[in-house]
Write a protein that holds these residues in place. Structure first.
Motif, mmCIF file in Angstrom:
data_model
loop_
_atom_site.group_PDB
_atom_site.id
_atom_site.type_symbol
_atom_site.label_atom_id
_atom_site.label_comp_id
_atom_site.label_asym_id
_atom_site.label_seq_id
_atom_site.Cartn_x
_atom_site.Cartn_y
_atom_site.Cartn_z
ATOM 1 N N HIS A 266 -21.147 -15.711 -69.255
ATOM 2 C CA HIS A 266 -20.653 -14.360 -68.974
ATOM 3 C C HIS A 266 -20.577 -14.137 -67.467
ATOM 4 N N ASP A 267 -19.789 -13.142 -67.087
ATOM 5 C CA ASP A 267 -19.675 -12.765 -65.682
ATOM 6 C C ASP A 267 -20.654 -11.633 -65.387
ATOM 7 N N ILE A 268 -21.238 -11.668 -64.192
ATOM 8 C CA ILE A 268 -22.117 -10.608 -63.720
ATOM 9 C C ILE A 268 -21.437 -10.008 -62.492
ATOM 10 N N VAL A 269 -21.213 -8.700 -62.533
ATOM 11 C CA VAL A 269 -20.490 -8.011 -61.464
ATOM 12 C C VAL A 269 -21.397 -6.943 -60.853
ATOM 13 N N ALA A 270 -21.384 -6.838 -59.534
ATOM 14 C CA ALA A 270 -22.151 -5.795 -58.849
ATOM 15 C C ALA A 270 -21.604 -4.432 -59.258
ATOM 16 N N VAL A 271 -22.470 -3.550 -59.716
ATOM 17 C CA VAL A 271 -22.047 -2.228 -60.165
ATOM 18 C C VAL A 271 -22.606 -1.140 -59.255
ATOM 19 N N ASN A 272 -23.903 -1.161 -59.030
ATOM 20 C CA ASN A 272 -24.551 -0.117 -58.239
ATOM 21 C C ASN A 272 -24.745 -0.521 -56.779
ATOM 22 N N ALA A 273 -24.134 -1.594 -56.379
ATOM 23 C CA ALA A 273 -24.235 -2.076 -54.997
ATOM 24 C C ALA A 273 -22.922 -2.768 -54.648
ATOM 25 N N SER A 274 -22.718 -3.034 -53.373
ATOM 26 C CA SER A 274 -21.468 -3.690 -52.977
ATOM 27 C C SER A 274 -21.511 -5.195 -53.233
ATOM 28 N N ALA A 275 -22.711 -5.749 -53.447
ATOM 29 C CA ALA A 275 -22.804 -7.190 -53.684
ATOM 30 C C ALA A 275 -24.085 -7.516 -54.439
ATOM 31 N N LEU A 276 -24.050 -8.642 -55.135
ATOM 32 C CA LEU A 276 -25.253 -9.200 -55.746
ATOM 33 C C LEU A 276 -25.971 -10.000 -54.665
ATOM 34 N N HIS A 277 -27.278 -10.057 -54.740
ATOM 35 C CA HIS A 277 -28.066 -10.771 -53.733
ATOM 36 C C HIS A 277 -29.045 -11.686 -54.455
ATOM 37 N N PHE A 278 -29.008 -12.978 -54.152
ATOM 38 C CA PHE A 278 -29.921 -13.932 -54.765
ATOM 39 C C PHE A 278 -30.041 -15.153 -53.874
ATOM 40 N N GLU A 279 -30.915 -16.065 -54.286
ATOM 41 C CA GLU A 279 -31.161 -17.263 -53.497
ATOM 42 C C GLU A 279 -30.819 -18.492 -54.335
ATOM 43 N N VAL A 280 -30.144 -19.464 -53.712
ATOM 44 C CA VAL A 280 -29.816 -20.727 -54.371
ATOM 45 C C VAL A 280 -30.275 -21.863 -53.469
ATOM 46 N N LYS A 281 -31.216 -22.654 -53.956
ATOM 47 C CA LYS A 281 -31.742 -23.797 -53.199
ATOM 48 C C LYS A 281 -32.154 -23.402 -51.785
ATOM 49 N N GLY A 282 -32.820 -22.257 -51.668
ATOM 50 C CA GLY A 282 -33.310 -21.811 -50.366
ATOM 51 C C GLY A 282 -32.298 -21.072 -49.521
ATOM 52 N N ASN A 283 -31.050 -20.964 -49.981
ATOM 53 C CA ASN A 283 -30.007 -20.266 -49.220
ATOM 54 C C ASN A 283 -29.784 -18.867 -49.784
ATOM 55 N N GLU A 284 -29.727 -17.877 -48.893
ATOM 56 C CA GLU A 284 -29.452 -16.505 -49.293
ATOM 57 C C GLU A 284 -27.966 -16.366 -49.603
ATOM 58 N N VAL A 285 -27.652 -15.773 -50.770
ATOM 59 C CA VAL A 285 -26.264 -15.643 -51.210
ATOM 60 C C VAL A 285 -25.965 -14.178 -51.515
ATOM 61 N N PHE A 286 -24.783 -13.714 -51.095
ATOM 62 C CA PHE A 286 -24.261 -12.395 -51.442
ATOM 63 C C PHE A 286 -22.925 -12.635 -52.135
ATOM 64 N N ALA A 287 -22.705 -11.970 -53.273
ATOM 65 C CA ALA A 287 -21.431 -12.139 -53.980
ATOM 66 C C ALA A 287 -21.108 -10.867 -54.749
ATOM 67 N N ARG A 288 -19.844 -10.560 -54.869
ATOM 68 C CA ARG A 288 -19.403 -9.394 -55.647
ATOM 69 C C ARG A 288 -19.578 -9.654 -57.143
ATOM 70 N N SER A 289 -19.372 -10.910 -57.542
ATOM 71 C CA SER A 289 -19.558 -11.286 -58.941
ATOM 72 C C SER A 289 -19.909 -12.774 -59.013
ATOM 73 N N VAL A 290 -20.521 -13.152 -60.128
ATOM 74 C CA VAL A 290 -20.849 -14.561 -60.378
ATOM 75 C C VAL A 290 -20.603 -14.859 -61.850
ATOM 76 N N HIS A 291 -20.380 -16.130 -62.146
ATOM 77 C CA HIS A 291 -20.242 -16.563 -63.535
ATOM 78 C C HIS A 291 -21.558 -17.213 -63.953
ATOM 79 N N HIS A 292 -22.192 -16.642 -64.961
ATOM 80 C CA HIS A 292 -23.447 -17.182 -65.481
ATOM 81 C C HIS A 292 -23.108 -18.153 -66.608
ATOM 82 N N PRO A 293 -23.670 -19.359 -66.610
ATOM 83 C CA PRO A 293 -23.317 -20.350 -67.638
ATOM 84 C C PRO A 293 -23.918 -20.087 -69.012
ATOM 85 N N GLY A 294 -24.778 -19.079 -69.135
ATOM 86 C CA GLY A 294 -25.430 -18.803 -70.410
ATOM 87 C C GLY A 294 -26.762 -19.538 -70.482
ATOM 88 N N THR A 295 -27.513 -19.247 -71.526
ATOM 89 C CA THR A 295 -28.812 -19.885 -71.720
ATOM 90 C C THR A 295 -28.968 -20.341 -73.161
#
Length: 159
Positions: free
Chosen positions: A94-123
């Motif tokens: 599924h896709d995750i889209v920033a709703v209450n903020a201008s961007a999503l904020h998370f960390e990937v392999k120690g790198n800070e990431v900002f994105a308007r939306s991301v594709h989650h592969p599911g679990t």
């Protein structure tokens, strides 16, 4: 999760007796605390600490005991019910889209990431609750035996 609903035979007639109810609820409450503890041990636990100070899923469980008329029922609750369902059933991509903020904020392999939306592969589904049930059913049978033993002692005047 756990219910001992079929306490029959000679004890069934005493199901409304206050002493039997007290014994049942005391044992059920003890069992509910054991269930909550085992759930916290078996539940998936995030490897990263929560920055917002909220309670991690594995630490969010509370056990409750309640009479059913013919025994007792123990339930396990969490303040994060949606997550419990997602873990048990898994999620589709599924896709995750920033709703209450201008961007999503998370960390990937120690790198800070900002994105308007991301594709989650599911679990994949996680069967931790099935393992919990397998562990808890013997505890429930043991508590049922303790209730019967205490009742017999009570009937004999040795409680």
């Amino acid at each position: 999760i756990v219910g001992l609903r079929n306490m029959r035979g000679r004890f069934e007639k005493m199901g409304s007796d206050g002493e039997l109810l007290r014994i049942q609820l005391e044992s059920a409450e003890s069992l509910s605390q054991k269930v909550a503890y085992e759930a916290s041990v078996l539940a998936p636990r995030s490897k990263t600490p929560r920055e917002d100070g909220s309670v991690p899923f594995a630490d969010s469980f509370t056990g409750h005991a309640a009479p059913t008329g013919k025994g007792f029922e123990v339930t396990l609750e969490t303040s994060q019910g949606d997550l419990r369902t997602w873990l048990r059933e898994g999620t589709k991509p599924h896709d995750i889209v920033a709703v209450n903020a201008s961007a999503l904020h998370f960390e990937v392999k120690g790198n800070e990431v900002f994105a308007r939306s991301v594709h989650h592969p599911g679990t994949r589904p996680n069967d931790w609750e099935s393992r919990l049930k397998d562990m808890v059913f013997p505890l429930a049978r043991e508590e049922g035996g303790k209730i019967g033993s205490r009742l017999v002692k009570g009937l004999a005047g040795r409680l």
